[in-house]
Design a protein around this motif. Structure first.
Motif, PDB file in Angstrom:
ATOM      1  N   LEU A 111       0.809  -1.223   0.000  1.00 56.75           N
ATOM      2  CA  LEU A 111       0.000   0.000   0.000  1.00 56.75           C
ATOM      3  C   LEU A 111       0.836   1.265   0.000  1.00 56.75           C
ATOM      4  N   ALA A 112       2.149   1.113   0.094  1.00 57.24           N
ATOM      5  CA  ALA A 112       3.053   2.277   0.058  1.00 57.24           C
ATOM      6  C   ALA A 112       4.387   1.807  -0.518  1.00 57.24           C
ATOM      7  N   LEU A 113       4.408   1.537  -1.803  1.00 53.12           N
ATOM      8  CA  LEU A 113       5.607   0.997  -2.446  1.00 53.12           C
ATOM      9  C   LEU A 113       6.760   1.989  -2.339  1.00 53.12           C
ATOM     10  N   PRO A 114       7.930   1.529  -1.893  1.00 53.38           N
ATOM     11  CA  PRO A 114       9.083   2.428  -1.697  1.00 53.38           C
ATOM     12  C   PRO A 114       9.811   2.725  -2.989  1.00 53.38           C
ATOM     13  N   LEU A 115       9.061   3.218  -3.988  1.00 56.25           N
ATOM     14  CA  LEU A 115       9.618   3.478  -5.310  1.00 56.25           C
ATOM     15  C   LEU A 115       9.042   4.782  -5.860  1.00 56.25           C
ATOM     16  N   PRO A 116       9.785   5.459  -6.739  1.00 53.07           N
ATOM     17  CA  PRO A 116       9.281   6.712  -7.316  1.00 53.07           C
ATOM     18  C   PRO A 116       8.225   6.460  -8.385  1.00 53.07           C
ATOM     19  N   ASP A 117       7.529   7.503  -8.758  1.00 56.68           N
ATOM     20  CA  ASP A 117       6.517   7.407  -9.807  1.00 56.68           C
ATOM     21  C   ASP A 117       7.170   6.991 -11.126  1.00 56.68           C
ATOM     22  N   GLY A 118       6.492   6.101 -11.849  1.00 60.42           N
ATOM     23  CA  GLY A 118       6.888   5.764 -13.208  1.00 60.42           C
ATOM     24  C   GLY A 118       8.255   5.144 -13.375  1.00 60.42           C
ATOM     25  N   GLY A 119       8.761   4.466 -12.355  1.00 56.87           N
ATOM     26  CA  GLY A 119      10.112   3.936 -12.446  1.00 56.87           C
ATOM     27  C   GLY A 119      10.215   2.460 -12.753  1.00 56.87           C
ATOM     28  N   VAL A 120       9.085   1.793 -13.008  1.00 49.61           N
ATOM     29  CA  VAL A 120       9.079   0.342 -13.191  1.00 49.61           C
ATOM     30  C   VAL A 120       8.469  -0.004 -14.549  1.00 49.61           C
ATOM     31  N   ASP A 121       9.048  -1.011 -15.210  1.00 49.70           N
ATOM     32  CA  ASP A 121       8.537  -1.453 -16.512  1.00 49.70           C
ATOM     33  C   ASP A 121       7.496  -2.556 -16.376  1.00 49.70           C
ATOM     34  N   VAL A 122       7.724  -3.495 -15.451  1.00 45.38           N
ATOM     35  CA  VAL A 122       6.789  -4.606 -15.265  1.00 45.38           C
ATOM     36  C   VAL A 122       6.583  -4.870 -13.777  1.00 45.38           C
ATOM     37  N   VAL A 123       5.343  -5.193 -13.419  1.00 46.03           N
ATOM     38  CA  VAL A 123       4.991  -5.515 -12.036  1.00 46.03           C
ATOM     39  C   VAL A 123       4.317  -6.881 -12.008  1.00 46.03           C
ATOM     40  N   TRP A 124       4.742  -7.706 -11.054  1.00 42.43           N
ATOM     41  CA  TRP A 124       4.127  -9.014 -10.810  1.00 42.43           C
ATOM     42  C   TRP A 124       3.578  -9.009  -9.389  1.00 42.43           C
ATOM     43  N   CYS A 125       2.342  -9.475  -9.210  1.00 45.71           N
ATOM     44  CA  CYS A 125       1.754  -9.543  -7.868  1.00 45.71           C
ATOM     45  C   CYS A 125       0.867 -10.771  -7.806  1.00 45.71           C
ATOM     46  N   GLU A 126       1.307 -11.774  -7.043  1.00 50.52           N
ATOM     47  CA  GLU A 126       0.614 -13.059  -7.017  1.00 50.52           C
ATOM     48  C   GLU A 126       0.074 -13.398  -5.628  1.00 50.52           C
ATOM     49  N   ARG A 127      -1.215 -13.641  -5.561  1.00 51.76           N
ATOM     50  CA  ARG A 127      -1.911 -14.068  -4.338  1.00 51.76           C
ATOM     51  C   ARG A 127      -1.574 -13.199  -3.125  1.00 51.76           C
ATOM     52  N   VAL A 128      -1.582 -11.906  -3.366  1.00 56.30           N
ATOM     53  CA  VAL A 128      -1.348 -10.908  -2.317  1.00 56.30           C
ATOM     54  C   VAL A 128      -2.618 -10.131  -2.020  1.00 56.30           C
ATOM     55  N   LEU A 129      -3.339  -9.746  -3.069  1.00 57.25           N
ATOM     56  CA  LEU A 129      -4.492  -8.860  -2.896  1.00 57.25           C
ATOM     57  C   LEU A 129      -5.568  -9.472  -2.010  1.00 57.25           C
ATOM     58  N   GLN A 130      -5.696 -10.790  -2.008  1.00 54.77           N
ATOM     59  CA  GLN A 130      -6.686 -11.442  -1.149  1.00 54.77           C
ATOM     60  C   GLN A 130      -6.428 -11.178   0.332  1.00 54.77           C
ATOM     61  N   HIS A 131      -5.183 -10.857   0.674  1.00 60.08           N
ATOM     62  CA  HIS A 131      -4.820 -10.646   2.073  1.00 60.08           C
ATOM     63  C   HIS A 131      -4.932  -9.180   2.506  1.00 60.08           C
ATOM     64  N   LEU A 132      -5.350  -8.301   1.611  1.00 59.86           N
ATOM     65  CA  LEU A 132      -5.395  -6.874   1.917  1.00 59.86           C
ATOM     66  C   LEU A 132      -6.817  -6.392   2.146  1.00 59.86           C
ATOM     67  N   ASP A 133      -6.971  -5.464   3.080  1.00 60.71           N
ATOM     68  CA  ASP A 133      -8.265  -4.813   3.288  1.00 60.71           C
ATOM     69  C   ASP A 133      -8.527  -3.749   2.225  1.00 60.71           C
ATOM     70  N   ASP A 134      -7.468  -3.262   1.574  1.00 61.44           N
ATOM     71  CA  ASP A 134      -7.607  -2.245   0.529  1.00 61.44           C
ATOM     72  C   ASP A 134      -6.862  -2.685  -0.729  1.00 61.44           C
ATOM     73  N   PRO A 135      -7.309  -3.743  -1.388  1.00 59.41           N
ATOM     74  CA  PRO A 135      -6.606  -4.219  -2.585  1.00 59.41           C
ATOM     75  C   PRO A 135      -6.606  -3.202  -3.719  1.00 59.41           C
ATOM     76  N   ALA A 136      -7.701  -2.437  -3.848  1.00 55.49           N
ATOM     77  CA  ALA A 136      -7.741  -1.417  -4.899  1.00 55.49           C
ATOM     78  C   ALA A 136      -6.646  -0.372  -4.685  1.00 55.49           C
ATOM     79  N   GLY A 137      -6.366  -0.051  -3.414  1.00 50.25           N
ATOM     80  CA  GLY A 137      -5.293   0.890  -3.118  1.00 50.25           C
ATOM     81  C   GLY A 137      -3.940   0.345  -3.515  1.00 50.25           C
ATOM     82  N   ALA A 138      -3.745  -0.964  -3.339  1.00 50.94           N
ATOM     83  CA  ALA A 138      -2.484  -1.580  -3.743  1.00 50.94           C
ATOM     84  C   ALA A 138      -2.322  -1.550  -5.257  1.00 50.94           C
ATOM     85  N   VAL A 139      -3.393  -1.805  -5.994  1.00 51.31           N
ATOM     86  CA  VAL A 139      -3.323  -1.747  -7.456  1.00 51.31           C
ATOM     87  C   VAL A 139      -3.040  -0.313  -7.912  1.00 51.31           C
ATOM     88  N   ALA A 140      -3.609   0.663  -7.218  1.00 51.63           N
ATOM     89  CA  ALA A 140      -3.316   2.062  -7.539  1.00 51.63           C
ATOM     90  C   ALA A 140      -1.842   2.381  -7.312  1.00 51.63           C
TER      91      ALA A 140
END
Length: 272
Positions: A111-140
């Motif tokens: 929910l607070a990725l330690p990275l700057p805006d627009g600095g990543v080319d590809v993101v992988w996220c597997e079986r994490v969102l189910q464990h979050l109360d705010d998954p939409a915030g993580a996708v944002a």
């Protein structure tokens, strides 16, 4: 397949080595499941990480997919695994070193990725969102760190699809209730495309596979965990629990045991 419900991000930090060992063992078993392997291959092929790109694995666990990304981006690129659980992170670092992989691992929250805006080319996220109360915030957050034209792959479980057979009709609702209670957002799998679209990304691919267990062997750790939880919540009686165990053991002897859950994947890109 079952785990304690986290209280904040993913993989509740716990200093107990025994609990960490069980978590690692569970992740390794899941990684060996044919359904998981097929869906991972499907998603990696469509994410298509390329040499020289910057890759991020959100919720890296033991680091298996971070290493896959590292191999794809090569020495000119970077592959970083974000993992808040110190025990898992240590295993991920050790396995990367043993594999001579360039994958690196850092602490942090989805929910607070330690990275700057627009600095990543590809993101992988597997079986994490189910464990979050705010998954939409993580996708944002993933969208924030993604460059225009960058891609993201999400994989997650839909616990409403959990099936354990044979189970008496009066026991099935209890097992379904307990299975869905293992996650903060148990229907995450069906919501992946929606979260990506809400974040402003263009969804390119949606897929799914089923995690099937061996029909000749009862997966006792999962079964006992579910039954114990259902008994503790007063949803079934001891007699019903014992009957469930007997029915499953008899079915396994005939090769008729069934335990499954559906996992979904979605791959998208950031326009621009």
């Amino acid at each position: 397949m079952t785990s304690p419900r986290p209280t904040s991000a993913f993989h509740t930090p716990n200093a107990d080595p025994a609990i960490t060992d069980r978590l690692i063992a569970a992740l390794d078993v899941q990684a060996a499941n044919p359904g998981v392997r097929r869906l991972r291959e499907w998603a990696h092929a469509r994410l298509a990480a390329r040499p020289g790109e910057r890759a991020l694995d959100v919720g890296a666990g033991t680091g298996s997919e971070t290493r896959v990304l590292a191999a794809a981006v090569g020495p000119e690129g970077t592959a970083t695994g974000l993992e808040p659980h110190a025990g898992l992170r240590a295993v991920a670092e050790q396995r990367a070193a043993e594999a001579d992989s360039s994958a690196c691992f850092v602490d942090g929250s989805a929910l607070a990725l330690p990275l700057p805006d627009g600095g990543v080319d590809v993101v992988w996220c597997e079986r994490v969102l189910q464990h979050l109360d705010d998954p939409a915030g993580a996708v944002a957050e993933m969208t924030r760190v993604l460059r225009p034209g960058g891609r993201v792959a999400l994989i997650d479980t839909d616990w409403a699809t959990f099936v354990l057979h044979p189970a008496a009709p009066e026991v099935r609702p209890a097992l379904a209730s307990v299975a869905q209670a293992t996650a903060a957002t148990p229907d995450a799998g069906r919501r992946l495309a929606g979260w990506l679209a809400e974040a402003g990304l263009t969804v390119d691919h949606v897929g799914a596979d089923v995690l099937l267990h061996d029909t000749g062997n009862v997966t006792w750790p999962i079964v006992r965990g579910l039954a114990t939880a259902a008994l503790g919540r007063g949803l079934i009686t001891e007699r019903q629990r014992d009957g469930l165990y007997d029915d499953l053991a008899e079915a396994a002897e005939r090769g008729a045991f069934h335990l499954s859950v559906t996992v979904f994947a979605a791959v998208a890109h950031r326009p621009g």
